[in-house]
Design a protein around this motif. Structure first.
Motif, PDB file in Angstrom:
ATOM      1  N   LEU A  10       5.602   8.357 -11.050  1.00 26.81           N
ATOM      2  CA  LEU A  10       4.837   8.286 -12.503  1.00 26.81           C
ATOM      3  C   LEU A  10       4.409   9.817 -12.686  1.00 26.81           C
ATOM      4  CD1 LEU A  10       3.558   6.925 -14.767  1.00 26.81           C
ATOM      5  CD2 LEU A  10       1.709   6.667 -13.637  1.00 26.81           C
ATOM      6  N   TRP A  11       3.829  10.670 -11.854  1.00 26.20           N
ATOM      7  CA  TRP A  11       3.134  11.714 -11.895  1.00 26.20           C
ATOM      8  C   TRP A  11       4.281  12.620 -12.124  1.00 26.20           C
ATOM      9  CZ3 TRP A  11       0.214  11.124  -6.847  1.00 26.20           C
ATOM     10  CH2 TRP A  11      -0.977  10.253  -7.153  1.00 26.20           C
ATOM     11  N   ILE A  12       5.429  12.486 -11.361  1.00 24.02           N
ATOM     12  CA  ILE A  12       6.576  13.431 -11.354  1.00 24.02           C
ATOM     13  C   ILE A  12       7.335  13.212 -12.966  1.00 24.02           C
ATOM     14  CG2 ILE A  12       9.051  13.799 -10.789  1.00 24.02           C
ATOM     15  CD1 ILE A  12       8.083  13.476  -7.928  1.00 24.02           C
ATOM     16  N   THR A  13       7.457  11.962 -13.443  1.00 23.81           N
ATOM     17  CA  THR A  13       7.838  11.831 -14.720  1.00 23.81           C
ATOM     18  C   THR A  13       6.919  12.542 -15.684  1.00 23.81           C
ATOM     19  OG1 THR A  13       8.798   9.513 -13.666  1.00 23.81           O
ATOM     20  CG2 THR A  13       8.818   9.844 -16.133  1.00 23.81           C
ATOM     21  N   ARG A  14       5.749  12.304 -15.739  1.00 28.91           N
ATOM     22  CA  ARG A  14       4.906  12.811 -16.654  1.00 28.91           C
ATOM     23  C   ARG A  14       5.036  14.474 -16.682  1.00 28.91           C
ATOM     24  NH1 ARG A  14      -0.626   9.340 -15.754  1.00 28.91           N
ATOM     25  NH2 ARG A  14       0.097   7.504 -17.017  1.00 28.91           N
ATOM     26  N   ILE A  15       5.012  15.087 -15.776  1.00 30.12           N
ATOM     27  CA  ILE A  15       5.171  16.632 -15.778  1.00 30.12           C
ATOM     28  C   ILE A  15       6.379  16.964 -16.123  1.00 30.12           C
ATOM     29  CG2 ILE A  15       5.463  18.370 -14.214  1.00 30.12           C
ATOM     30  CD1 ILE A  15       3.432  16.780 -12.151  1.00 30.12           C
ATOM     31  N   ASN A  16       7.715  16.394 -15.749  1.00 29.99           N
ATOM     32  CA  ASN A  16       8.989  16.669 -16.319  1.00 29.99           C
ATOM     33  C   ASN A  16       9.031  16.523 -17.839  1.00 29.99           C
ATOM     34  OD1 ASN A  16      11.496  17.407 -16.052  1.00 29.99           O
ATOM     35  ND2 ASN A  16      12.460  15.347 -15.508  1.00 29.99           N
ATOM     36  N   ALA A  17       8.358  15.356 -18.250  1.00 27.07           N
ATOM     37  CA  ALA A  17       8.451  14.710 -19.698  1.00 27.07           C
ATOM     38  C   ALA A  17       7.738  16.036 -20.494  1.00 27.07           C
ATOM     39  CB  ALA A  17       7.828  13.616 -19.975  1.00 27.07           C
ATOM     40  N   VAL A  18       6.731  16.540 -19.957  1.00 29.19           N
ATOM     41  CA  VAL A  18       5.960  17.633 -20.634  1.00 29.19           C
ATOM     42  C   VAL A  18       6.664  18.948 -20.554  1.00 29.19           C
ATOM     43  CG1 VAL A  18       3.830  18.881 -20.775  1.00 29.19           C
ATOM     44  CG2 VAL A  18       3.664  16.277 -20.668  1.00 29.19           C
ATOM     45  N   ARG A  69       0.918  -1.207   0.036  1.00 27.67           N
ATOM     46  CA  ARG A  69       0.130  -0.064   0.109  1.00 27.67           C
ATOM     47  C   ARG A  69       1.121   1.334   0.032  1.00 27.67           C
ATOM     48  NH1 ARG A  69      -3.640  -3.011   3.128  1.00 27.67           N
ATOM     49  NH2 ARG A  69      -2.745  -2.510   5.131  1.00 27.67           N
ATOM     50  N   GLY A  70       1.873   1.128   0.855  1.00 25.80           N
ATOM     51  CA  GLY A  70       2.686   2.207   0.838  1.00 25.80           C
ATOM     52  C   GLY A  70       3.854   2.345  -0.543  1.00 25.80           C
ATOM     53  N   ARG A  71       3.980   1.424  -1.019  1.00 30.77           N
ATOM     54  CA  ARG A  71       4.605   1.201  -2.185  1.00 30.77           C
ATOM     55  C   ARG A  71       4.090   1.802  -3.592  1.00 30.77           C
ATOM     56  NH1 ARG A  71       8.006  -3.898  -3.344  1.00 30.77           N
ATOM     57  NH2 ARG A  71       9.149  -3.110  -1.627  1.00 30.77           N
ATOM     58  N   LYS A  72       2.506   1.487  -3.455  1.00 32.16           N
ATOM     59  CA  LYS A  72       1.698   2.079  -4.495  1.00 32.16           C
ATOM     60  C   LYS A  72       1.733   3.533  -4.503  1.00 32.16           C
ATOM     61  CE  LYS A  72      -2.715   1.589  -4.428  1.00 32.16           C
ATOM     62  NZ  LYS A  72      -4.066   0.947  -4.164  1.00 32.16           N
ATOM     63  N   LYS A  73       1.762   4.129  -3.404  1.00 30.03           N
ATOM     64  CA  LYS A  73       1.736   5.543  -3.566  1.00 30.03           C
ATOM     65  C   LYS A  73       3.109   6.234  -3.777  1.00 30.03           C
ATOM     66  CE  LYS A  73      -1.082   5.909   1.120  1.00 30.03           C
ATOM     67  NZ  LYS A  73      -1.162   4.450   1.243  1.00 30.03           N
ATOM     68  N   ARG A  74       4.189   5.468  -3.488  1.00 30.83           N
ATOM     69  CA  ARG A  74       5.345   5.949  -4.030  1.00 30.83           C
ATOM     70  C   ARG A  74       5.598   5.882  -5.402  1.00 30.83           C
ATOM     71  NH1 ARG A  74       9.248   2.054  -1.662  1.00 30.83           N
ATOM     72  NH2 ARG A  74       7.850   2.353   0.004  1.00 30.83           N
ATOM     73  N   ASP A  75       5.011   4.535  -6.090  1.00 26.57           N
ATOM     74  CA  ASP A  75       4.858   4.395  -7.377  1.00 26.57           C
ATOM     75  C   ASP A  75       4.473   5.564  -8.211  1.00 26.57           C
ATOM     76  OD1 ASP A  75       6.777   2.527  -7.033  1.00 26.57           O
ATOM     77  OD2 ASP A  75       5.201   1.021  -7.397  1.00 26.57           O
ATOM     78  N   PHE A  76       3.091   5.751  -7.774  1.00 24.70           N
ATOM     79  CA  PHE A  76       2.408   6.590  -8.381  1.00 24.70           C
ATOM     80  C   PHE A  76       2.869   8.141  -8.558  1.00 24.70           C
ATOM     81  CE2 PHE A  76      -1.471   3.882  -8.648  1.00 24.70           C
ATOM     82  CZ  PHE A  76      -2.015   4.054  -9.943  1.00 24.70           C
TER      83      PHE A  76
END
Length: 119
Positions: free
Chosen positions: A60-68, A50-57
């Motif tokens: 993912l969000w940081i990667t998407r923002i950085n890519a754009v 449950r903690g790992r899922k929060k970390r993974d998401f």
């Protein structure tokens, strides 16, 4: 001394455990001792993940923002870290999840936000 018949209590306890492990395969759903071990393992894994899922998401969000933000350097003049720093400086409290959704669905909106921060 009279004999104690424990069948009902023990059976009730075991069936409760068996219901939890009914979808497991092989001995993990049939043998009582193995079922209890697998139940402890499953609960530990679910707690950890449950903690790992929060970390993974969040990653993912940081990667998407950085890519754009790095995609079109003429519209956004900096990277993810500078964008977030300027957001906090201007006290625009947009979380990463919302920023990632904006970045995917409407890039121009993210560019407008970043240009407002600069000025």
């Amino acid at each position: 001394m009279t004999r104690v018949r424990r069948g009902y209590t023990a059976r009730r306890r075991r069936t409760k455990i068996r219901l939890f492990a009914s979808t497991f395969r092989g001995a993990h759903s049939r043998l009582t001792r193995t079922i209890t071990q697998q139940k402890m393992r499953a609960l530990a894994s679910s707690h950890r993940d449950r903690g790992r899922k929060k970390r993974d998401f969040r990653r993912l969000w940081i990667t998407r923002i950085n890519a754009v933000t790095r995609e079109n350097e003429n519209k956004v003049l900096y990277s993810y870290s500078r964008l977030m720093h300027n957001l906090y400086k201007k006290q625009l409290l947009l979380n990463r999840k919302i920023l990632a959704q904006i970045a995917i669905s409407n890039k121009n909106c993210l560019y407008m936000i970043s240009n407002k921060i600069i000025k």
